[in-house]
Scaffold this motif. Structure first.
Motif, short mmCIF file in Angstrom:
data_model
loop_
_atom_site.label_atom_id
_atom_site.label_comp_id
_atom_site.label_asym_id
_atom_site.label_seq_id
_atom_site.Cartn_x
_atom_site.Cartn_y
_atom_site.Cartn_z
N ASP A 41 42.40 34.20 -14.75
CA ASP A 41 42.31 35.37 -13.86
C ASP A 41 42.05 36.64 -14.65
O ASP A 41 41.25 37.49 -14.24
CB ASP A 41 43.58 35.51 -13.03
N ALA A 42 42.71 36.79 -15.79
CA ALA A 42 42.50 37.98 -16.62
C ALA A 42 41.08 38.02 -17.17
O ALA A 42 40.44 39.08 -17.20
CB ALA A 42 43.52 37.99 -17.76
N LEU A 44 38.42 36.64 -15.82
CA LEU A 44 37.51 36.95 -14.71
C LEU A 44 37.57 38.44 -14.36
O LEU A 44 36.55 39.05 -14.07
CB LEU A 44 37.86 36.10 -13.49
N ALA A 45 38.76 39.01 -14.38
CA ALA A 45 38.91 40.43 -14.07
C ALA A 45 38.17 41.28 -15.11
O ALA A 45 37.51 42.26 -14.76
CB ALA A 45 40.38 40.80 -14.02
N ARG A 46 38.28 40.91 -16.38
CA ARG A 46 37.57 41.65 -17.43
C ARG A 46 36.06 41.55 -17.24
O ARG A 46 35.34 42.53 -17.39
CB ARG A 46 37.96 41.13 -18.82
N GLU A 48 34.42 40.99 -14.42
CA GLU A 48 34.03 41.77 -13.25
C GLU A 48 34.06 43.26 -13.54
O GLU A 48 33.20 44.01 -13.08
CB GLU A 48 34.93 41.42 -12.06
N ALA A 49 35.05 43.72 -14.29
CA ALA A 49 35.14 45.14 -14.64
C ALA A 49 33.95 45.54 -15.51
O ALA A 49 33.38 46.62 -15.33
CB ALA A 49 36.46 45.43 -15.35
N GLU A 51 31.05 44.14 -15.51
CA GLU A 51 29.86 44.12 -14.65
C GLU A 51 29.80 45.38 -13.80
O GLU A 51 28.72 45.95 -13.60
CB GLU A 51 29.92 42.88 -13.76
N GLN A 52 30.92 45.83 -13.30
CA GLN A 52 30.96 47.04 -12.47
C GLN A 52 30.60 48.28 -13.28
O GLN A 52 29.90 49.16 -12.78
CB GLN A 52 32.35 47.23 -11.84
#
Length: 59
Positions: A41-42, A44-46, A48-49, A51-52
């Motif tokens: 999860d961590a 994936l969050a990194r 996605e961040a 990418e944003q």
């Protein structure tokens, strides 16, 4: 005896594949599952961040 020589490799591969599947199934879950899930999860969050932040604000 040729039939024995012909059957040994597939039987060995079947046993090895079965052992691999059993090992994979047994390693799912257990005490470390929550820790592994948190790491994924961590990550994936990194991703996605990152990418944003790479996208422009108007897009």
């Amino acid at each position: 005896m040729d039939y024995v020589a012909a059957l040994v490799p597939p039987v060995v591969m079947a046993v090895a594949f079965t052992a691999l599947v059993v090992t994979i199934v047994k390693s799912q879950g257990g005490a470390n599952k929550a820790k592994e899930d948190a790491l994924v999860d961590a990550a994936l969050a990194r991703a996605e961040a990152a990418e944003q932040t790479a996208k422009p604000a108007g897009a």
